[in-house]
Design an enzyme around this catalytic site. Structure first.
Site, PDB file in Angstrom:
ATOM      1  N   SER A  11       0.876  -1.185   0.000  1.00 17.79           N
ATOM      2  CA  SER A  11       0.000   0.000   0.000  1.00 17.79           C
ATOM      3  C   SER A  11       0.903   1.221   0.000  1.00 17.79           C
ATOM      4  O   SER A  11       2.098   1.104   0.297  1.00 17.79           O
ATOM      5  CB  SER A  11      -0.846  -0.020   1.283  1.00 17.79           C
ATOM      6  OG  SER A  11      -1.512   1.221   1.464  1.00 17.79           O
ATOM      7  N   TYR A  40      -2.051  -1.786  10.183  1.00 13.99           N
ATOM      8  CA  TYR A  40      -1.994  -1.858   8.711  1.00 13.99           C
ATOM      9  C   TYR A  40      -0.622  -1.411   8.221  1.00 13.99           C
ATOM     10  O   TYR A  40      -0.005  -2.061   7.367  1.00 13.99           O
ATOM     11  CB  TYR A  40      -3.105  -0.964   8.148  1.00 13.99           C
ATOM     12  CG  TYR A  40      -3.400  -1.119   6.674  1.00 13.99           C
ATOM     13  CD1 TYR A  40      -4.259  -2.118   6.222  1.00 13.99           C
ATOM     14  CD2 TYR A  40      -2.849  -0.259   5.734  1.00 13.99           C
ATOM     15  CE1 TYR A  40      -4.561  -2.240   4.859  1.00 13.99           C
ATOM     16  CE2 TYR A  40      -3.140  -0.371   4.382  1.00 13.99           C
ATOM     17  CZ  TYR A  40      -3.996  -1.364   3.949  1.00 13.99           C
ATOM     18  OH  TYR A  40      -4.287  -1.485   2.604  1.00 13.99           O
TER      19      TYR A  40
HETATM   20  N1  LIG Z   1      -8.640   0.009  -1.623  1.00 12.12           N
HETATM   21  C1  LIG Z   1      -7.561   0.709  -1.344  1.00 12.12           C
HETATM   22  O1  LIG Z   1      -7.600   1.948  -1.291  1.00 12.12           O
HETATM   23  C2  LIG Z   1      -6.253   0.021  -1.094  1.00 12.12           C
HETATM   24  C3  LIG Z   1      -5.108   0.821  -0.965  1.00 12.12           C
HETATM   25  C4  LIG Z   1      -3.893   0.207  -0.739  1.00 12.12           C
HETATM   26  C5  LIG Z   1      -3.811  -1.174  -0.646  1.00 12.12           C
HETATM   27  N2  LIG Z   1      -4.934  -1.935  -0.775  1.00 12.12           N
HETATM   28  C6  LIG Z   1      -4.807  -3.379  -0.656  1.00 12.12           C
HETATM   29  O2  LIG Z   1      -5.401  -3.995  -1.773  1.00 12.12           O
HETATM   30  C7  LIG Z   1      -5.780  -5.330  -1.421  1.00 12.12           C
HETATM   31  C8  LIG Z   1      -7.201  -5.591  -1.883  1.00 12.12           C
HETATM   32  O3  LIG Z   1      -8.086  -4.795  -1.133  1.00 12.12           O
HETATM   33  P1  LIG Z   1      -9.395  -4.107  -1.744  1.00 12.12           P
HETATM   34  O4  LIG Z   1      -9.237  -2.660  -1.571  1.00 12.12           O
HETATM   35  O5  LIG Z   1      -9.696  -4.665  -3.055  1.00 12.12           O
HETATM   36  O6  LIG Z   1     -10.468  -4.548  -0.625  1.00 12.12           O
HETATM   37  P2  LIG Z   1     -11.827  -5.394  -0.700  1.00 12.12           P
HETATM   38  O7  LIG Z   1     -12.340  -5.424   0.710  1.00 12.12           O
HETATM   39  O8  LIG Z   1     -12.718  -4.875  -1.767  1.00 12.12           O
HETATM   40  O9  LIG Z   1     -11.308  -6.842  -1.131  1.00 12.12           O
HETATM   41  C9  LIG Z   1     -10.540  -7.624  -0.260  1.00 12.12           C
HETATM   42  C10 LIG Z   1     -10.920  -9.094  -0.457  1.00 12.12           C
HETATM   43  O10 LIG Z   1     -10.117  -9.881   0.446  1.00 12.12           O
HETATM   44  C11 LIG Z   1     -10.970 -10.879   0.996  1.00 12.12           C
HETATM   45  N3  LIG Z   1     -10.445 -11.367   2.269  1.00 12.12           N
HETATM   46  C12 LIG Z   1     -10.512 -10.774   3.487  1.00 12.12           C
HETATM   47  N4  LIG Z   1      -9.969 -11.579   4.417  1.00 12.12           N
HETATM   48  C13 LIG Z   1      -9.558 -12.697   3.784  1.00 12.12           C
HETATM   49  C14 LIG Z   1      -8.916 -13.889   4.198  1.00 12.12           C
HETATM   50  N5  LIG Z   1      -8.624 -14.112   5.489  1.00 12.12           N
HETATM   51  N6  LIG Z   1      -8.619 -14.821   3.266  1.00 12.12           N
HETATM   52  C15 LIG Z   1      -8.937 -14.629   1.964  1.00 12.12           C
HETATM   53  N7  LIG Z   1      -9.567 -13.532   1.508  1.00 12.12           N
HETATM   54  C16 LIG Z   1      -9.858 -12.572   2.417  1.00 12.12           C
HETATM   55  C17 LIG Z   1     -12.310 -10.185   1.168  1.00 12.12           C
HETATM   56  O11 LIG Z   1     -13.371 -11.138   1.307  1.00 12.12           O
HETATM   57  C18 LIG Z   1     -12.397  -9.357  -0.103  1.00 12.12           C
HETATM   58  O12 LIG Z   1     -13.028 -10.080  -1.134  1.00 12.12           O
HETATM   59  C19 LIG Z   1      -5.583  -5.434   0.091  1.00 12.12           C
HETATM   60  O13 LIG Z   1      -4.355  -6.080   0.364  1.00 12.12           O
HETATM   61  C20 LIG Z   1      -5.513  -3.984   0.529  1.00 12.12           C
HETATM   62  O14 LIG Z   1      -4.807  -3.818   1.727  1.00 12.12           O
HETATM   63  C21 LIG Z   1      -6.161  -1.359  -0.984  1.00 12.12           C
END
Ligand SMILES: NC(=O)c1ccc[n+]([C@@H]2O[C@H](COP(=O)([O-])OP(=O)(O)OC[C@H]3O[C@@H](n4cnc5c(N)ncnc54)[C@H](O)[C@@H]3O)[C@@H](O)[C@H]2O)c1
Length: 273
Positions: free
Chosen positions: A142, A155
């Site tokens: 991130s 985080y």
């Molecule tokens: N959205 C943002 O702004 C952002 C920014 C930086 C990093 N990220 C990272 O991107 C990645 C994806 O996140 P996103 O934003 O798409 O969120 P999201 O919540 O839309 O998707 C995350 C997915 O991970 C799944 N998940 C949660 N716990 C789990 C587990 N124990 N085992 C398997 N699956 C699990 C959830 O069910 C969900 O489908 C994450 O690592 C997040 O930290 C997101």
């Protein structure tokens, strides 16, 4: 990896957000897909959409917080598909709480998924990626793996650690001349369900973090997926997603630790709105 055509790609957390968009983009580019999520119903929906695009796809219920399950998953995918080329350790969760508010249970929950999930996901698949002769590991950190932010200590800890682990691995693969590329991804705000699904401390009990996040997060999941996959094709070490991520990274490089004098007050103002 110059093309994803006929490559076997693994994506965790593919039931929503960035993971779902990555699965769909890979399907459009001709990859075979092994996608998983802790929420089976959601990943089944993603798989149906990938299949409708003509992709060979299998979906799995996988909790990346469970070490044995990840290793079993790696073996099952390798057996079912005959090879594994690309692993995207994407599944992740958030906790919004100060260091004082944060319970050990919430801290451990987040580390099991965001830290250990990535470590086990990498190590379990590494022999298969090497054997493929054309492998790539993508670990989703991130922009909070570059800068620390109030109420994101857990985080931040996980995402900084993912960056360190991934950068070390990339150099090891180069030294070994292993056929495995390695990229660490640093998204800024991407409009997904992450904030809505976040656990939160007492000071946020009555706040709708999803609404606030919608205002701040500018990048769509589809755009994020395109940027990530383009970066993988160029074997980039760090892939920044969004202008906000690039700006914050620039700020911390120019200012060093003095970036905290800007982020802290900006956060405080945000808290009051
Ligand atoms: N959205 C943002 O702004 C952002 C920014 C930086 C990093 N990220 C990272 O991107 C990645 C994806 O996140 P996103 O934003 O798409 O969120 P999201 O919540 O839309 O998707 C995350 C997915 O991970 C799944 N998940 C949660 N716990 C789990 C587990 N124990 N085992 C398997 N699956 C699990 C959830 O069910 C969900 O489908 C994450 O690592 C997040 O930290 C997101």
């Amino acid at each position: 990896m110059k093309s994803f055509k006929d490559k076997v790609a693994v994506v965790t957390g593919a039931g929503s957000g960035i993971g779902q968009a990555l699965a769909l983009a890979l399907a459009r580019q001709g990859a075979e897909l092994a996608i998983s999520d802790i929420h089976e119903h959601n990943v089944a929906e993603t798989a149906a959409q990938c299949a409708a695009l003509g992709a060979k796809v299998q979906h799995f219920r996988l909790d990346v917080g469970k070490r044995e399950a990840i290793y079993a998953h790696a073996d099952e995918v390798a057996k079912n598909f005959g090879r594994v080329n690309l692993v995207i350790n994407n599944a992740g969760v958030a906790v919004n709480a100060t260091v004082r508010e944060l319970s050990d249970a919430d801290f451990e929950w987040l580390m099991d998924i965001n830290f250990w999930g990535v470590i086990h996901g990498t190590r379990a698949f590494l022999p298969h990626l090497t054997a493929s002769g054309d492998g790539h590991v993508v670990n989703i950190s991130s922009i909070f793996g570059m800068i620390g932010v109030p109420k994101q200590s857990a985080y931040n800890a996980a995402k900084f650690a993912v960056r360190g682990f991934t950068e070390a691995l990339r150099q090891e693969m180069m030294i070994e001349r292993a056929p495995v590329g390695v990229s660490c991804v640093h998204p800024g705000g991407v409009r997904t369900n992450i904030a809505k699904a976040a656990r939160k401390g007492a000071s946020d009990a009555n706040r709708d973090l999803g609404v606030l996040f919608e205002k701040l997060a500018k990048t769509t999941p589809a755009k994020a997926a395109d940027i990530i996959l383009a970066g993988v094709k160029r074997n980039e070490a760090r892939i920044f997603v969004g202008a906000d991520a690039k700006l914050l990274d620039f700020m911390q490089r120019v200012l060093g630790s003095a970036y905290q004098k800007i982020i802290g007050p900006a956060f405080e103002r945000q808290e009051r709105t």
